[in-house]
Design a protein around this motif. Structure first.
Motif, PDB file in Angstrom:
ATOM      1  N   TYR A  69       0.876  -1.168   0.000  1.00 35.04           N
ATOM      2  CA  TYR A  69       0.000   0.000   0.000  1.00 35.04           C
ATOM      3  C   TYR A  69       0.917   1.223   0.000  1.00 35.04           C
ATOM      4  O   TYR A  69       1.498   1.569   1.040  1.00 35.04           O
ATOM      5  CB  TYR A  69      -0.878  -0.058   1.254  1.00 35.04           C
ATOM      6  CG  TYR A  69      -1.928   1.026   1.334  1.00 35.04           C
ATOM      7  CD1 TYR A  69      -2.826   1.241   0.289  1.00 35.04           C
ATOM      8  CD2 TYR A  69      -2.027   1.833   2.463  1.00 35.04           C
ATOM      9  CE1 TYR A  69      -3.782   2.240   0.375  1.00 35.04           C
ATOM     10  CE2 TYR A  69      -2.992   2.822   2.559  1.00 35.04           C
ATOM     11  CZ  TYR A  69      -3.866   3.025   1.511  1.00 35.04           C
ATOM     12  OH  TYR A  69      -4.812   4.006   1.598  1.00 35.04           O
ATOM     13  N   LYS A  70       1.115   1.817  -1.177  1.00 38.31           N
ATOM     14  CA  LYS A  70       2.164   2.841  -1.298  1.00 38.31           C
ATOM     15  C   LYS A  70       1.715   4.050  -2.130  1.00 38.31           C
ATOM     16  O   LYS A  70       0.647   4.048  -2.713  1.00 38.31           O
ATOM     17  CB  LYS A  70       3.411   2.197  -1.901  1.00 38.31           C
ATOM     18  CG  LYS A  70       3.916   1.060  -0.998  1.00 38.31           C
ATOM     19  CD  LYS A  70       5.290   0.600  -1.331  1.00 38.31           C
ATOM     20  CE  LYS A  70       5.680  -0.569  -0.440  1.00 38.31           C
ATOM     21  NZ  LYS A  70       5.928  -0.190   0.936  1.00 38.31           N
ATOM     22  N   TYR A  71       2.626   5.048  -2.162  1.00 38.36           N
ATOM     23  CA  TYR A  71       2.297   6.317  -2.831  1.00 38.36           C
ATOM     24  C   TYR A  71       2.092   6.184  -4.343  1.00 38.36           C
ATOM     25  O   TYR A  71       2.522   5.214  -4.959  1.00 38.36           O
ATOM     26  CB  TYR A  71       3.430   7.325  -2.620  1.00 38.36           C
ATOM     27  CG  TYR A  71       3.418   7.964  -1.259  1.00 38.36           C
ATOM     28  CD1 TYR A  71       2.309   8.678  -0.824  1.00 38.36           C
ATOM     29  CD2 TYR A  71       4.527   7.858  -0.424  1.00 38.36           C
ATOM     30  CE1 TYR A  71       2.310   9.284   0.427  1.00 38.36           C
ATOM     31  CE2 TYR A  71       4.525   8.461   0.821  1.00 38.36           C
ATOM     32  CZ  TYR A  71       3.411   9.164   1.244  1.00 38.36           C
ATOM     33  OH  TYR A  71       3.407   9.748   2.462  1.00 38.36           O
ATOM     34  N   ILE A  72       1.485   7.232  -4.914  1.00 33.04           N
ATOM     35  CA  ILE A  72       1.284   7.332  -6.360  1.00 33.04           C
ATOM     36  C   ILE A  72       2.125   8.506  -6.889  1.00 33.04           C
ATOM     37  O   ILE A  72       2.111   9.590  -6.300  1.00 33.04           O
ATOM     38  CB  ILE A  72      -0.200   7.607  -6.692  1.00 33.04           C
ATOM     39  CG1 ILE A  72      -1.089   6.528  -6.059  1.00 33.04           C
ATOM     40  CG2 ILE A  72      -0.413   7.713  -8.190  1.00 33.04           C
ATOM     41  CD1 ILE A  72      -2.576   6.788  -6.256  1.00 33.04           C
ATOM     42  N   ILE A  73       2.835   8.259  -7.973  1.00 33.48           N
ATOM     43  CA  ILE A  73       3.585   9.333  -8.655  1.00 33.48           C
ATOM     44  C   ILE A  73       2.829   9.708  -9.926  1.00 33.48           C
ATOM     45  O   ILE A  73       2.396   8.829 -10.686  1.00 33.48           O
ATOM     46  CB  ILE A  73       5.011   8.855  -9.028  1.00 33.48           C
ATOM     47  CG1 ILE A  73       5.915   8.761  -7.797  1.00 33.48           C
ATOM     48  CG2 ILE A  73       5.634   9.745 -10.099  1.00 33.48           C
ATOM     49  CD1 ILE A  73       6.497  10.072  -7.304  1.00 33.48           C
ATOM     50  N   ALA A  74       2.668  11.016 -10.145  1.00 28.98           N
ATOM     51  CA  ALA A  74       2.117  11.487 -11.425  1.00 28.98           C
ATOM     52  C   ALA A  74       3.281  11.998 -12.276  1.00 28.98           C
ATOM     53  O   ALA A  74       4.145  12.728 -11.770  1.00 28.98           O
ATOM     54  CB  ALA A  74       1.112  12.606 -11.183  1.00 28.98           C
TER      55      ALA A  74
END
Ligand code: XMP
Length: 317
Positions: free
Chosen positions: A257-262
């Motif tokens: 469960y981890k961050y999202i990069i745009a």
């Protein structure tokens, strides 16, 4: 037609008459601040001290690289390590405009301290037209407070000089080339003064800035390699943004469960409007694979932003 030779001659002559004694300039190594510094250097020579502030929000290896690049241009460059001060100032700050204003004010405080030490009454910065237009200059709405315009305190310990105030980015690049900057600087993609702090949505902590710093380096490297290999043309600007939300992913057979990069890349002339870049899918895939490998402890998902400006802006904050 914009006449760069006339612009340079007029500006240098005007700066010669308006500056008495020493001046300092805020230098980031970008095309705007470097062109402004070179104009002043032509006018007053060694009486100009250029200040490179290490905010902690610069890109990977940027301070070291820029310091030598700028010193090679004959500029007298002083690096101020203000990393701790900037992180402390932004502790707990979530709102984009508060972030920008706090960064702008701290920049000015740092420059005031250097100006006192250097006995300088003048401060040169590379403000260009879109900076003050989008900061609510004239009759317009404030889109965002650019760091060199929006955070200025009422009382400042020096006079501000902005020789590029009326120019747009494409004109600054022409002047930069004409004035002898290396291609690496005059063709450099724009990088906002508040730096990576505005590419981390929400609080800009050291840990989160480190994540976006690595992601930005990957985006730059992959896009520049693909452009050199003629797989695509280099976009006007390209970078990564860390979103403040997490998503579920899978590593091997384990749930994560981890961050999202745009990832953002745009085509533009002057930053006032922009179209998202139609990057080939294989390049996007390489970016996504690399980010989720190198940053696997922190990031489980990569998105590509397909928003134009308007209605989006180039940066997220
Ligand atoms: P936006 O996000 O306003 O960005 O669509 C337009 C262009 O301006 C850059 N930008 C900045 N440049 N100080 C700067 O020197 C700033 O505070 C700043 N904010 C945005 C942005 O990277 C894009 O090229």
């Amino acid at each position: 037609m914009f006449n760069s030779k006339k612009f340079i001659n007029d500006q240098v002559a005007e700066l010669k008459t308006s500056i008495e004694g020493n001046a300092i300039s805020g230098l980031s190594g970008g095309v705007d601040s470097t062109t402004a510094a070179i104009l002043v250097h032509k006018a007053i020579g060694k009486k100009l001290v250029c200040v490179l502030v290490d905010t902690g929000f610069m890109r990977k290896n940027e301070i070291k690289h820029n310091r030598s690049l700028l010193a090679n241009l004959g500029l007298n460059v002083v690096v101020v390590d203000a990393k701790q001060r900037f992180y402390k100032e932004l502790k707990g700050v979530m709102d984009p405009e508060r972030k920008r204003k706090k960064i702008g004010r701290l920049f000015i405080r740092v420059f005031e301290e250097v100006a006192r030490k250097q006995h300088a009454k003048y401060f040169v910065q590379g403000t260009i037209a879109p900076d003050w237009i989008e900061s609510g200059g004239g009759l317009r709405d404030t889109i965002k407070s650019h760091h060199n315009v929006g955070g200025l305190p009422k009382k400042i310990g020096f006079k501000i000089l902005e020789p590029l105030r009326d120019l747009y980015k494409d004109e600054v690049r022409i002047v930069g080339k004409e004035i002898g900057l290396p291609r690496e600087i005059y063709e450099r993609q724009p990088f906002p003064g508040p730096g990576l702090a505005i590419r981390v949505i929400g609080e800009a902590t050291l840990k989160r800035v480190e994540i976006v710093r690595e992601a930005c380096a990957i985006v730059e490297e992959e896009i520049e390699t693909a452009s050199r290999n003629k797989e695509m043309t280099r976009p006007w600007q390209y970078f990564a943004v860390l979103l403040p939300v997490k998503a579920v992913g899978v590593h091997g057979d384990l749930r994560v469960y981890k961050y999202i990069i745009a990832v953002r890349a745009v085509e533009s002339m002057d930053g006032m409007s922009a179209a998202y870049s139609k990057i080939p899918h294989q390049v996007l895939e390489r970016i996504s694979v690399k980010i989720t490998n190198v940053l696997k402890k922190h990031v489980s998902r990569v998105l590509y932003d397909v928003t134009n400006k308007p209605p989006g802006t180039v940066e997220y904050e």
